[in-house]
Every structure is written in C-alpha cells, then in structure tokens.
Design a protein around this motif. Structure first.
Motif, PDB file in Angstrom:
ATOM      1  N   ALA A  27       0.817  -1.215   0.000  1.00 20.72           N
ATOM      2  CA  ALA A  27       0.000   0.000   0.000  1.00 20.72           C
ATOM      3  C   ALA A  27       0.851   1.265   0.000  1.00 20.72           C
ATOM      4  O   ALA A  27       0.396   2.324  -0.448  1.00 20.72           O
ATOM      5  N   ALA A  28       2.089   1.169   0.499  1.00 21.18           N
ATOM      6  CA  ALA A  28       2.977   2.334   0.491  1.00 21.18           C
ATOM      7  C   ALA A  28       3.435   2.664  -0.922  1.00 21.18           C
ATOM      8  O   ALA A  28       3.925   3.769  -1.172  1.00 21.18           O
ATOM      9  N   ILE A  29       3.276   1.705  -1.831  1.00 20.54           N
ATOM     10  CA  ILE A  29       3.618   1.927  -3.235  1.00 20.54           C
ATOM     11  C   ILE A  29       2.368   2.215  -4.053  1.00 20.54           C
ATOM     12  O   ILE A  29       2.254   3.253  -4.711  1.00 20.54           O
ATOM     13  N   THR A  30       1.434   1.290  -4.025  1.00 22.96           N
ATOM     14  CA  THR A  30       0.254   1.410  -4.888  1.00 22.96           C
ATOM     15  C   THR A  30      -0.665   2.542  -4.464  1.00 22.96           C
ATOM     16  O   THR A  30      -1.488   3.012  -5.259  1.00 22.96           O
ATOM     17  N   GLY A  31      -0.560   3.014  -3.227  1.00 24.49           N
ATOM     18  CA  GLY A  31      -1.382   4.135  -2.784  1.00 24.49           C
ATOM     19  C   GLY A  31      -0.915   5.465  -3.309  1.00 24.49           C
ATOM     20  O   GLY A  31      -1.621   6.468  -3.197  1.00 24.49           O
ATOM     21  N   SER A  32       0.275   5.496  -3.899  1.00 20.57           N
ATOM     22  CA  SER A  32       0.820   6.760  -4.398  1.00 20.57           C
ATOM     23  C   SER A  32       0.307   7.040  -5.802  1.00 20.57           C
ATOM     24  O   SER A  32       0.352   6.173  -6.677  1.00 20.57           O
ATOM     25  N   PRO A  33      -0.172   8.246  -6.059  1.00 20.05           N
ATOM     26  CA  PRO A  33      -0.582   8.599  -7.431  1.00 20.05           C
ATOM     27  C   PRO A  33       0.600   8.639  -8.392  1.00 20.05           C
ATOM     28  O   PRO A  33       0.406   8.672  -9.604  1.00 20.05           O
ATOM     29  N   ASP A  34       1.822   8.631  -7.869  1.00 21.37           N
ATOM     30  CA  ASP A  34       3.012   8.638  -8.721  1.00 21.37           C
ATOM     31  C   ASP A  34       3.428   7.240  -9.156  1.00 21.37           C
ATOM     32  O   ASP A  34       4.372   7.106  -9.940  1.00 21.37           O
ATOM     33  N   PHE A  35       2.761   6.218  -8.640  1.00 16.59           N
ATOM     34  CA  PHE A  35       3.020   4.855  -9.099  1.00 16.59           C
ATOM     35  C   PHE A  35       2.269   4.639 -10.405  1.00 16.59           C
ATOM     36  O   PHE A  35       1.049   4.745 -10.460  1.00 16.59           O
ATOM     37  N   ILE A  36       3.000   4.347 -11.468  1.00 16.12           N
ATOM     38  CA  ILE A  36       2.411   4.185 -12.796  1.00 16.12           C
ATOM     39  C   ILE A  36       2.523   2.722 -13.200  1.00 16.12           C
ATOM     40  O   ILE A  36       3.620   2.232 -13.514  1.00 16.12           O
ATOM     41  N   ARG A  37       1.403   2.036 -13.193  1.00 17.42           N
ATOM     42  CA  ARG A  37       1.396   0.600 -13.508  1.00 17.42           C
ATOM     43  C   ARG A  37       1.905   0.323 -14.916  1.00 17.42           C
ATOM     44  O   ARG A  37       2.494  -0.723 -15.169  1.00 17.42           O
ATOM     45  N   ALA A  38       1.666   1.267 -15.822  1.00 19.69           N
ATOM     46  CA  ALA A  38       2.067   1.050 -17.215  1.00 19.69           C
ATOM     47  C   ALA A  38       3.574   0.937 -17.379  1.00 19.69           C
ATOM     48  O   ALA A  38       4.058   0.485 -18.422  1.00 19.69           O
ATOM     49  N   VAL A  39       4.340   1.340 -16.369  1.00 11.48           N
ATOM     50  CA  VAL A  39       5.802   1.275 -16.461  1.00 11.48           C
ATOM     51  C   VAL A  39       6.326  -0.103 -16.066  1.00 11.48           C
ATOM     52  O   VAL A  39       7.450  -0.472 -16.427  1.00 11.48           O
TER      53      VAL A  39
END
Length: 849
Positions: free
Chosen positions: A155-167
């Motif tokens: 959650a500390a990663i996926t909760g960030s709006p700066d985490f871009i799954r497409a990358v």
C-alpha cells in the motif's frame, strides 16, 4: 552546545590567527570583520554554518569574511549590484505557483561555504542515496522482491498517485530509471546532516545554481579563485554524456521536455538546454509515429533519441495517463515501453519521493545495497501501520503531512497537531481514522542557519541545501555545489521559492588549486559539421513573429516621431496639421495604435497615445511586450545581450507621465536606437542558421507590408509635397533621395525609391529579394523539384515587383503587393510551423532521417 557568539577575548585570538594565515588585515577590514563576528547571533539550539561543533568559526568562513571585509566601504554592495545586473538584463526569473507574472531571481550576497572534509561526507551519502533510489525503482517496477519479502508494504507503493502501472516491465533506458537525483538536506539538532526530502520526478535547481555561480564569481572574482572553489562544468559534462549513453545512435538528438513558458522554472529549463546543447521542446513539438518519437521541425519530422523530462509523469501522455493534459504527447508511453525513446527520469520515478517510504529506507538500504544508510531522513511514521498510526494520533508535537506528497489533507499544508484548535484536531483525527495510509507524522525539523549579509550586517538565515547526483556509465557523480535557499523567517520549518526566500551560491572548497574545466570534449575525432540545424516549428513560429512585432514597433515609432518632430521643426514639412496629419493618424488607427476617439486629437496627444496606451493593442508598449513574451518562449535561442536590449526597450517605455514634445521625441529616438541595436545584434551576432532566417523573414514581411501601406496612403495621385516628404522619412530614405535627385520631390521617383529600388534596403523590392534568398536556403519536405506554396507566392510577387512601373504604381497595385505579402505570411505558417496530427516524416533519398 556551541557558543552563540565570540567573546571579545576570543575575537582578538581569532583575528590574529587569521592574519597569521593570510597576512595583515587593514584597520577598516579588521574593524568590519570584528563587528560582523561580534554582532552575529545564531539561533539558540540551532546549528550554524559559521561555527563548528566546538563553537569556533570554521577556518574557510573566516578566510572568506576576512577577504570580504577588506573591500572599501560600500564596495561590496556596489560589486554585487553590478554583478546582479546580469539577473535583470538576462531576465533570470522564476514564478511562484499560481502567479502569472515572473519574479526576478532573488540571490543573496554571501555564498554557503562547505569544507572538503564535510563535503566528502555529503557527497558519499547523496551518491549512496541515489543508488538506493535507483535500486528501489528497479525492484518496484521489476521483480517486486521487497513487497514479497515484507520489507515494504504494497500500500505504500500502490497508494501513491506517482506509481504508474504502465511502467512495470518496461525497459529502462541504459538500464536505469534515474538520470538526475536530488536530495534536500539540512542539519539536525546534533549538527549532522539529514535528508528533508528526495527529488526523483524532475529535480529542479541545477540550472539556477549555474546562474548563481556566474553572478557571485563576477562579484568577488579574487575571493572565488583564491578559495579554490570547485567547478561545476565536469558535473554537467557527466550529465550530458550519461544521457547520450542511453541512446541507440552514436550522435543522438537529446531533447529537454518543458511544460512551457508558464512553468515555474522555465528560465532554468531554457538555460540548461542552451548550456548543454539540448533541444528545448514542448509536448506540441513532438509526435509519435511507428513506436518512435519525432520532433516537428521546419524540415519535417526528425527523430528524438533521448528526452530529459521536466513535465510531471502524469501529464506526459493524455491517452494513457491524465486525459486532460495539454503538456504531453499522445502515445508517448507506448514509445517508452517499446524502447522507441529513452526518457529520463523514467515515468513513475516519483513514487520513491513519497514520505510513506522514509521510515523503511534504512532497512531497504541494507537489503538492496548491503550497506547502512549514511544519512538519515527526518523521523517519519506512516499511518498505514497500526502502531505508527497510534503513535501519530497521540503525539501532539508531530507534523501531519500527506503520505504521498500531495498538498496536505483536502489541499491544506502540513500542520502541527498541537497548533490546531480542538475542532480542527478532531476533524484531522477523523480523516486519519478514515484513510490512515494517506498520512504520515514527522518530527518538526527546524532548519539550521547560514550567514547572510543584510545591510552590511552578518545575520543567520535558515536554509535548505539541494544536492544533485547524475548517472553515468560508471555510476552516480555528485555536483560539487548545490541549490541553496535561505529564508528571512528565523523559525522557518520549510522553504519554497516564495515571499521572504532568497538563494545562495554554494562554494565547495577544494583541497588545493582547482583545475579550470569546461564542457569541451577531450575526444579528437569529433566529426566537423556545417548544417543549418533542425529548428522546431514552434521555435520558427516564435522567431518569425518576434521579427514582425519588432518591425511593427519600429514603424509605429517612426509615425510617432513624425508627429512630434512636426511640432518642433519649423523647416520641416507640416506633418502635424491638415491632410498629412489626418493620414498619419489614419495609419496609426488602421493598425490599432490609436483608438477611434483619439484620431482627431492634436499631434502630441496622438503621439503619446501611440506610444503608451495599454488599451490600444497596436501601441508601441503593447507591441514591445508582445515581442518580449514571444522571446521568453525561446530563451534558449536568444543571447543575453538580445534579452538585455529587449528588456531595456520595454523599461524605457513604461513610465510615460505627461511628456512634452521634446520628451516624447527623446523617448521615441531612444526606443528607435534600441531597436536598431537589436537589428544589428541579429545581423552580426546570430548564426546564419534557420532560426535567424525566420526572425529576419518576419521583419522583412512586416517591413514590406508597412511600406506598401505607407505608399498607398501617401503616394497616391493626389499626394502633396508634405505627403511625399513624410513617406521618405518613414522609409528612412531622405538622404538617399536628396543625393540622387537634386530637383526636389516628385511622385514617380519617390514611388520608385520606396517601392521598386532593389538597392534601397527599406524598399519593397529589397524585402522581396531578401525573402527569396531565405526561402531558397530553407529545407523542402519532398525532393521532387516542385515549388512549395510560399515559394510559389513569392516568385509571382517578385516578378510583378521587378516588372512594375513607378509611374503607374497606384494605390490598387500597392494593395495587391501588400495582399501577396500577407498570403505569403500565412503560407509560411502553414508550411513551417507546428504541423497537425497528420505530420509525416521527411521524405529523403535513402529513407527517413
């Protein structure tokens, strides 16, 4: 605890020690240094850069202040003011978020000075931190071992709006996610450095440090060289080489992607692009075709190999990310994933800026690097864990902030729990209970201080130091300097570029004499090239209209000068009265320099209005401001001298007051001299590449249109001697005409000289011939031997001008020439400026280029 000032008995010892090291201070210098040191009062309990941990002044600070104190009274301010004229003249500026107007760059008179031993510790810690962030990004967007092993909550990663799954799974250019990393540093209560924040999205400030260094080294050249301050050029050379190494081609095209001229740090972006030789591009300059990224240039589409990104990742592709973005390029993410372009820093790299990660970094450093973290972060508790949430809710002395670098709960800034009212505290606790993972609690970090000069007094100022690391093929290298911001508020807890904030140059002292280094390459096999360069269509558009605005301003000034001069010169033709006055004012009204209500005013009032009326879109002040705004969109292509002249031109027109005829005429003459200097600079100092051609084409088309308009207004069949005299004056051809025709004014020879004489640099014929030369030198999109539309229009116009007869060249013919020039301007825009979505790569023999 360090002492807060030097007692008088210790002052004598310190001064004597300094004199033994560097020679005797004169009496005035000794008195000033003694006053600076004895009056200096660091903030209680806060570390200060002037003093070491024992409370004694650091030797390099004493060295600097001792040399500075020997300048004569008032000389420090005079030197600094002279050096900072560069800031004003070159337009060094920034914007505060939410403001439209630019602010002049605020630079302090004293640098932040760091010794070699301490700097070595900082550099090692920042280099390690950069490696840690790089390794963490590779894991987040790759294997994800840290989450699987429980070292990092998902959650500390996926909760960030700066985490871009497409990358996830996308190849990192050159095997790395970060090209440029920065850490904001401050000293903790024990004097040790700690990290206040990480910058991995698109770190700013490096270009501004270049400007800070330029100004301060000019202000104190002897001090700068005597103290062995380490140079910046090697770092930027490493940055450039690191970017080039990520490309597939040997000689790549590197672009710096900017949000545009309204970005808060646009000047810095333009300065970096110019200094490093990169192509400054906006989203509209780029297009994706066949999995690659291309730059829209006047020669068609040219491949972009590497993009140094200064646009936040969420805005780079409206198709896959933020659909409302006007800053990005549709399809850019697909090109990044497919390896069609190397983009750095990689989209999604800002995820490791999150405050939620700070508490996990020591453990992650041991797991990923096998090392202990050399420099700690501000103590942080992420509320996404039960124990940490409880700790935050029950500690009133903590700062409550967004876990993911958003502007705080519901847009509010970070807040100290104890400073809230009971109702505000209850509301905040309810929000934390509802979404605990969105919040962190942090210790209150009071910033350490550094000496600044204010009104010849040495005072402490809280500061933040941003240190940069650039990736190279051999690892990260750290800039031997940084971007320092100081605050006028003694209790500053954080600093951003706003009210009460200044910057300071950062001097890192070398162990010995510092070798002079520039960006000159050490390779001997660089291939020599003589090419026009591939000018982006947007830049061509701006340069073209910059030329038109400046030429229209000159024409308007000439009209205003005629109005003023006619009132003062008894021997001149009576331009200020009768039919000629009416025609003058009609010309000014036709292109918006006079409103309808001002047309019948007396000559002086009309001149004042044409010069200064901000409501008249064609007034001189508005034309000059349009020119400056246009120029600001391409600062990387204009010299500091050009910008300085343009700023001075505007400054000379912004205080009209109530001008007499003589004062108005003097202002007009001064403005015309500034425009003449700008024209001379472009002719003698600009490289004869495509950019210069578009700037000059804009001037030539505007001058040709103006000449046609002057001729059909003042050289009709019913023209008077006053009209013809005025026409020659507006065309700057009085001296030439009198030398050629001794019999006096006559309609046909005046028409010929102003319109058809190819030897007269102000004539229509001369502008047409010059335009033909420019178009012939510009590239064509298709090598099929056919004329493109601009050339087709110009060939027909040139033929008509060459075959025209001055005796029959009436108003209708002049209007036809004017109309052809207007159509030529439109055709140039359609052909060379920003092409639409249907743009295609240039067709050349041998394939695409």
């Amino acid at each position: 605890m360090a002492r807060h000032h030097i007692p008088s008995e210790d002052m004598t010892a310190e001064l004597s020690h300094l004199e033994r090291r560097r020679g005797n201070l004169d009496a005035a210098g000794r008195s000033r240094l003694s006053r600076w040191l004895s009056d200096y009062r660091p903030l209680p309990g806060v570390p200060d850069e002037l003093f070491d941990h024992t409370g004694r002044p650091r030797p390099y600070w004493l060295e600097f202040l001792g040399d500075l104190a020997e300048y004569p009274e008032g000389d420090i301010r005079a030197r600094f003011n002279l050096a900072t004229r560069h800031i004003r003249d070159a337009g060094v500026s920034h914007r505060v978020w939410g403001e439209e107007a630019e602010r002049s760059w605020p630079l302090g008179q004293a640098p932040l000075i760091l010794g070699p031993v301490e700097w070595a510790q900082i550099a090692a810690a920042v280099e390690q931190r950069a490696r840690l962030m790089e390794s963490l990004l590779k894991d987040i967007y790759g294997e994800g071992r840290m989450v699987r092993q429980g070292a990092l909550p998902a959650a500390a990663i996926t909760g960030s709006p700066d985490f871009i799954r497409a990358v996830r799974g996308a190849p990192a250019p050159g095997g790395r996610y970060l090209q440029l990393y920065a850490a904001d540093l401050g000293r903790g209560p024990d004097g040790r450095w700690w990290v206040l924040g990480d910058r991995t999205q698109a770190p700013s400030g490096a270009g501004y440090e270049l400007e800070n260094r330029l100004v301060l080294s000019r202000a104190y050249p002897n001090l700068y060289n005597a103290m062995n301050v380490r140079r910046l050029a090697p770092f930027f050379d490493d940055l450039r080489k690191g970017l080039a190494a990520c490309a597939e081609r040997h000689d790549p095209r590197i672009c710096l992607l900017t949000p545009g001229p309204y970005s808060e740090t646009y000047f810095e972006q333009a300065h970096l692009a110019r200094y490093l030789g990169f192509l400054l591009v906006e989203g509209d300059d780029l297009v994706v075709r066949d999995g690659r990224v291309w730059v829209r240039t006047i020669a068609g589409l040219k491949r972009a190999d590497v993009i140094l990104r200064r646009v936040d990742a969420d805005f780079i592709d409206p198709l896959e990310l933020n659909s409302t973005s006007r800053l990005g390029v549709p399809g850019l993410m697909e090109a990044v994933r497919g390896g069609g372009v190397a983009m750095l820093n990689m989209p999604g790299s800002a995820v490791v800026e999150s405050r939620a990660l700070l508490g996990f970094l020591p453990g992650l450093c041991r797991r990923l690097l096998g090392e202990d973290l050399l420099i700690p972060s501000v103590a942080t508790w992420w509320c996404g864990q039960a124990y940490e949430q409880s700790r935050v809710e029950n500690d009133p002395d903590l700062v409550i902030s967004s876990a993911f670098n958003l502007p705080g709960p519901d847009g509010a800034a970070s807040r100290v729990m104890s400073e809230l009212s009971p109702a505000e505290r209850a509301e905040l606790l309810a929000r934390i209970a509802d979404r605990p993972a969105d919040f962190v609690g942090q210790e209150v970090a009071r910033l350490s201080t550094t000496p600044v000069l204010r009104d010849d007094r040495l005072e402490p100022a809280p500061f933040v130091l941003r240190v940069f690391a650039a990736a190279t093929e051999d690892g990260f290298t750290v800039m031997p300097a940084g971007f320092c911001r100081t605050s006028d508020r003694p209790d500053a807890r954080a600093i951003s570029m706003g009210e009460g904030t200044r910057t300071a140059d950062v001097w890192v002292i070398g162990e010995g004499p510092v070798e002079r280094v520039t960006l000159m390459t050490s390779q001997d096999d660089v291939q020599v090239r003589r090419v026009l360069g591939y000018l982006p269509g947007r830049a061509a558009d701006n340069l073209f209209w910059l030329g038109r605005y400046l030429e229209r301003a000159e024409a308007t000034l000439r009209l205003a000068r005629s109005l003023c001069a006619s009132l003062m010169d008894a021997d001149a033709a009576v331009h200020g009265a009768g039919e000629t006055l009416a025609r003058l004012q009609e010309l000014l009204f036709a292109w918006g320099a006079l409103g309808e209500e001002a047309v019948s005013r007396r000559a002086l009032d009309a001149a004042r209005t044409a010069l200064h009326d901000e409501a008249a879109y064609g007034s001189v002040i508005n034309l000059v401001r349009k020119a400056r705004r246009t120029a600001s969109s391409m600062r990387e292509r204009l010299s500091a001298d050009f910008w300085s002249l343009l700023v001075a031109l505007e400054r000379g027109l912004t205080s009209p007051g109530t001008l007499s005829e003589a004062e108005a005429l003097a202002q007009v003459e001064q403005a015309l001299q500034s425009l003449a200097a700008l024209a001379g600079l472009t002719q003698e100092n600009m490289n004869r590449a495509s950019g210069w051609r578009f700037l000059d084409m804009g001037r030539r088309i505007e001058r040709g249109i103006n000449t046609c308009r002057f001729a059909r207004t003042l050289a009709g069949e019913a023209a008077t001697l006053d009209d013809l005299d005025l026409l020659l004056d507006l065309a700057d051809s009085q001296i030439t005409y009198r030398a050629r025709y001794l019999v006096g004014l006559a309609l046909t020879p005046v028409r010929d000289m102003v319109m058809l004489d190819p030897f007269n640099t102000r004539s229509l014929a001369f502008q047409v011939e010059t335009l033909k030369a420019h178009l012939a030198a510009l590239p064509t999109l298709v090598d099929d031997g056919m004329l493109e539309e601009p050339a087709r229009i110009l060939v027909l116009l040139a033929t008509e001008v060459e075959t025209a007869d001055a005796a029959t060249l009436g108003s209708n013919r002049a209007f036809a020439f004017e109309d052809a020039l207007t159509r030529l301007s439109v055709a140039i825009g359609d052909r060379y400026f920003l092409q639409g979505a249907n743009a295609v790569p240039t067709v050349k023999l041998g394939g695409l280029s």
